[in-house]
Design an enzyme around this catalytic site. Structure first.
Site: not given
Ligand code: C5P
Length: 224
Positions: A29-32
């Protein structure tokens, strides 16, 4: 900020990150944070729109008067975005969709082996906003984001063109004061004919200005 600028209009907004599963307990995933997309959903509802927010996993409350659809992966986000899109007037893609997902999702938890290096095989995810912008029938007015660290406007213009968007909102994520996770942002709105820079401000204020601009571009295009 114009109340009623979007009254009677149906708006879909994607927000947050996606999670791409590896096995039953792991994902990429990512830090959005989802803050920009949620702020846009709230502003669009305040402008009178009937809003559906299609969100990846975030730690934010659902905005009032907004229909929320929770998804995890990019493929789920695409399916939720296409479901009912014929009724959608404006599609705003604020999600940070994972570019790739694991080729295979293991049925059981992947066990640690003796090898020091483990390789993951990834496959490209569908481009949700480009798919929506490419719809042949009932294509909504389509707005994307471009988070860049250099040559921000050039990349934004080429993304506008390549994905077939009506508008793109460019932001410079090399500046740690804005973008991902921050409460502030500064953006430039780019269409084929225009560019407009909105200076640094809280995401909620910026969202209102963006919704005003999007409404104006949308109405101008519908009158043609
Ligand atoms: O190509 P890039 O990921 O920088 O494009 C960003 C824009 O495209 C954002 O509006 C994002 O929500 C959208 N996007 C998408 N599906 C993808 C990748 C990006 O809708 N798979």
């Amino acid at each position: 900020f114009q109340h009623g600028a979007l009254s009677g209009k149906r708006v879909f907004i994607t927000a947050g990150p996606t999670r791409e599963p590896l096995d039953p307990v792991r994902f990429i995933s990512n830090h959005s944070s989802g803050k920009m997309g949620y702020a846009l959903a709230e502003a669009a509802a305040d402008a009178g729109a009937d809003v559906r927010l299609i969100s990846g996993p975030v730690n934010l409350p659902s905005p009032p008067r907004v229909e929320c659809v929770q998804v995890e992966s990019a493929e789920q986000m695409l399916a939720a975005s296409l479901d009912g899109v014929e009724q959608c007037d404006i599609f705003i893609a604020a999600a940070a969709v994972a570019d790739y997902r694991p080729v295979a999702v293991a049925e059981h938890k992947i066990k640690k082996g003796s090898e020091e290096i483990m390789e993951l095989r990834l496959i490209k995810n569908p481009d949700i906003v480009a798919t929506v912008a490419g719809l042949e029938r009932q294509r909504p007015f389509t707005v994307g984001f471009a988070a860049e660290t250099r040559d921000v406007l050039e990349y934004a213009r080429s993304k506008l063109e390549r994905k077939g968007l009506d508008l793109i909102i460019a932001n410079d994520v090399s500046n740690p004061d804005i973008g991902f996770n921050s409460d502030d942002n500064a953006v430039t709105l780019v269409s084929t004919a225009t560019t407009l820079t909105l200076p640094l401000g809280p995401k909620r204020l910026l969202a209102r200005q963006l919704i005003d601009q999007i409404a104006e571009h949308f109405h101008r295009k519908s009158q043609r």
